[in-house]
Design a protein around this motif. Sequence first.
Motif, PDB file in Angstrom:
ATOM      1  N   ASP A 142      27.704 -48.473  18.248  1.00 37.79           N
ATOM      2  CA  ASP A 142      26.851 -49.013  17.208  1.00 37.79           C
ATOM      3  C   ASP A 142      25.433 -49.215  17.728  1.00 37.79           C
ATOM      4  O   ASP A 142      25.214 -49.966  18.678  1.00 37.79           O
ATOM      5  CB  ASP A 142      27.400 -50.341  16.703  1.00 37.79           C
ATOM      6  CG  ASP A 142      26.588 -50.880  15.542  1.00 37.79           C
ATOM      7  OD1 ASP A 142      25.751 -51.772  15.776  1.00 37.79           O
ATOM      8  OD2 ASP A 142      26.757 -50.380  14.411  1.00 37.79           O
ATOM      9  N   PRO A 192      23.411 -42.208   8.973  1.00 34.93           N
ATOM     10  CA  PRO A 192      23.703 -42.924   7.720  1.00 34.93           C
ATOM     11  C   PRO A 192      22.490 -43.047   6.806  1.00 34.93           C
ATOM     12  O   PRO A 192      22.617 -42.953   5.579  1.00 34.93           O
ATOM     13  CB  PRO A 192      24.170 -44.304   8.224  1.00 34.93           C
ATOM     14  CG  PRO A 192      24.718 -44.036   9.598  1.00 34.93           C
ATOM     15  CD  PRO A 192      23.802 -42.986  10.167  1.00 34.93           C
ATOM     16  N   ILE A 251      31.320 -42.737   5.986  1.00 30.02           N
ATOM     17  CA  ILE A 251      30.824 -42.877   7.346  1.00 30.02           C
ATOM     18  C   ILE A 251      31.996 -43.270   8.239  1.00 30.02           C
ATOM     19  O   ILE A 251      32.625 -44.312   8.026  1.00 30.02           O
ATOM     20  CB  ILE A 251      29.703 -43.931   7.434  1.00 30.02           C
ATOM     21  CG1 ILE A 251      28.524 -43.513   6.555  1.00 30.02           C
ATOM     22  CG2 ILE A 251      29.249 -44.122   8.872  1.00 30.02           C
ATOM     23  CD1 ILE A 251      27.427 -44.543   6.453  1.00 30.02           C
ATOM     24  N   GLN A 272      28.149 -42.777  12.627  1.00 21.90           N
ATOM     25  CA  GLN A 272      27.069 -43.715  12.897  1.00 21.90           C
ATOM     26  C   GLN A 272      26.620 -43.720  14.353  1.00 21.90           C
ATOM     27  O   GLN A 272      25.715 -44.485  14.706  1.00 21.90           O
ATOM     28  CB  GLN A 272      27.485 -45.129  12.500  1.00 21.90           C
ATOM     29  CG  GLN A 272      28.649 -45.703  13.304  1.00 21.90           C
ATOM     30  CD  GLN A 272      29.032 -47.099  12.830  1.00 21.90           C
ATOM     31  OE1 GLN A 272      28.546 -47.574  11.813  1.00 21.90           O
ATOM     32  NE2 GLN A 272      29.894 -47.765  13.583  1.00 21.90           N
TER      33      GLN A 272
END
Length: 513
Positions: free
Chosen positions: A230, A368, A389, A362
């Motif tokens: 992330d 995204p 996603i 992602q």
Amino acid sequence: MRSAHLHRCSVLTVVVTVLALFAACGRGPGTDGGTPVPDGELRIAPQFSPRSGYAIDTDDPYILTQLGVTEALTSATADGQVRPALAESWTQVDPLTWRFVLRAGVTFHDGTPLTPAAVVTALGHVAGVAAPPRALRGLGLTVVEDGANSVQVATTHPDPILPLRMSSPNAVILAASAYTGGAPSVIGTGTGPMRLTAVEGAQRASLERFDGYWGGRPALARVTTTFVTDPAARALALRAGDVDIAQGLPESSLLEFSAGSGFDEQTVAAPRTVLLLLNQSAAPFSDPRIRQAVARAVDRTALAEQALAGSAIPASELFGPAVAWGAHEPPPAPDIEGAKALLVQAGHGPDNPLPVRLWTYQNRPELPTLATAVQAMLREVGIDAEIRIGEYGTQEPEVLAGRYDMFLLSRSYLTDVPDAGATLRSDYACDGSYNLNHYCSPAFDSLVARLDTATDAGTRQDVFRAAARMLVDDVVGVPLVHSQENGVSRNVVGYTLDPMAKQLVTSQLAVTG
């Protein structure tokens, strides 16, 4: 598309989990500036995590070369110039055979010396797996010892760029002890400045300095790598001082790491393109009219300059300005009415919108954002795209099998070797191993076959340009933008962002106090 609430909860969970991991090994915020710390420790949050247990025949070895664990016979610059590495020189013996002279004084992390036998074992293994990696596939590669300090590498047909192929992270040389059973072990068997000592699945890797490195004693004593998929979590960890280097941060985060913030933010143009892949093996994108409608509907300039706030370059074809053979002309302007007319011809008018699935992942923060912008552009012409996603690792098998509609992919076309021939074959040839568009054109294959005998760089680049033009004419997906790589560091000396994403930890890299 998942609800916004679920997406926010997912990101929050990732951020909390990641911060817990960092807290277990972090030293807290450091001070800016200062001199290099003897025997320092570097903490890194890379952009991608290992997906295959560091198997040498997958993409995981790119992580190992970036961390300074493994090395190949050669290295290469972004413009395709081959350089010595574990081999100090090479010559072509005959049209099918090359001789590589090994560098003297190289020791593996397990204490054994680099020998011709070790090279034969390492290259023989990766060439002999059921599905050889892209850089080595289809060569019929064989390796034999040639005296006390050299090997001969042969192929079943002439390969004009074999020394360049030997720079691939898949062609790294491991100690004989790596091959004692099952899959090769990369723990303690490389030759680079850092020795891999432990891995914790896809979460963390620990490395220590290799004092016997042939390139000189490394400045760092330890490297701790925490893999964070992330991008928001990577930025948060850097801001909190829990890591020294974070890569692949979202544009919104880069603003706070700009000049005067105490961080060193680097951005470089990279040979990477974000592509909107269209599955040609099934409806609706087996219909060229619908593919052309998508190409006309998308405003690539708006994607680069507005959706991504100027952090990317609008694309007109596969290759961009980061390489000599890339196109420099602006992309075509969107043609909304033309797109609508094509859809009507294909049976989809204003009262009958075309539903499609748009997948992406992602790991790269721009994807995204681009998916949402593309969704809005397609809706304007009568295509209703549902976004999903997910994780790339779970999506790839479905895309390879043709069980998808549209897929937003970030692709480095010089990933394997700094020569576009490898990507053109794997991604677009009829039998390409990574042909996600499921495109097949005998004319394209015939064009790319000219690379089998082309040794001159200019001739090869002419083929690259012609191939890119053919892909545009056949609407093989839609190139959207050319990416730029970024990385941010604090309290690090000698960090230089590699546009090829193959090198990070070097023997000169150090941290400051």
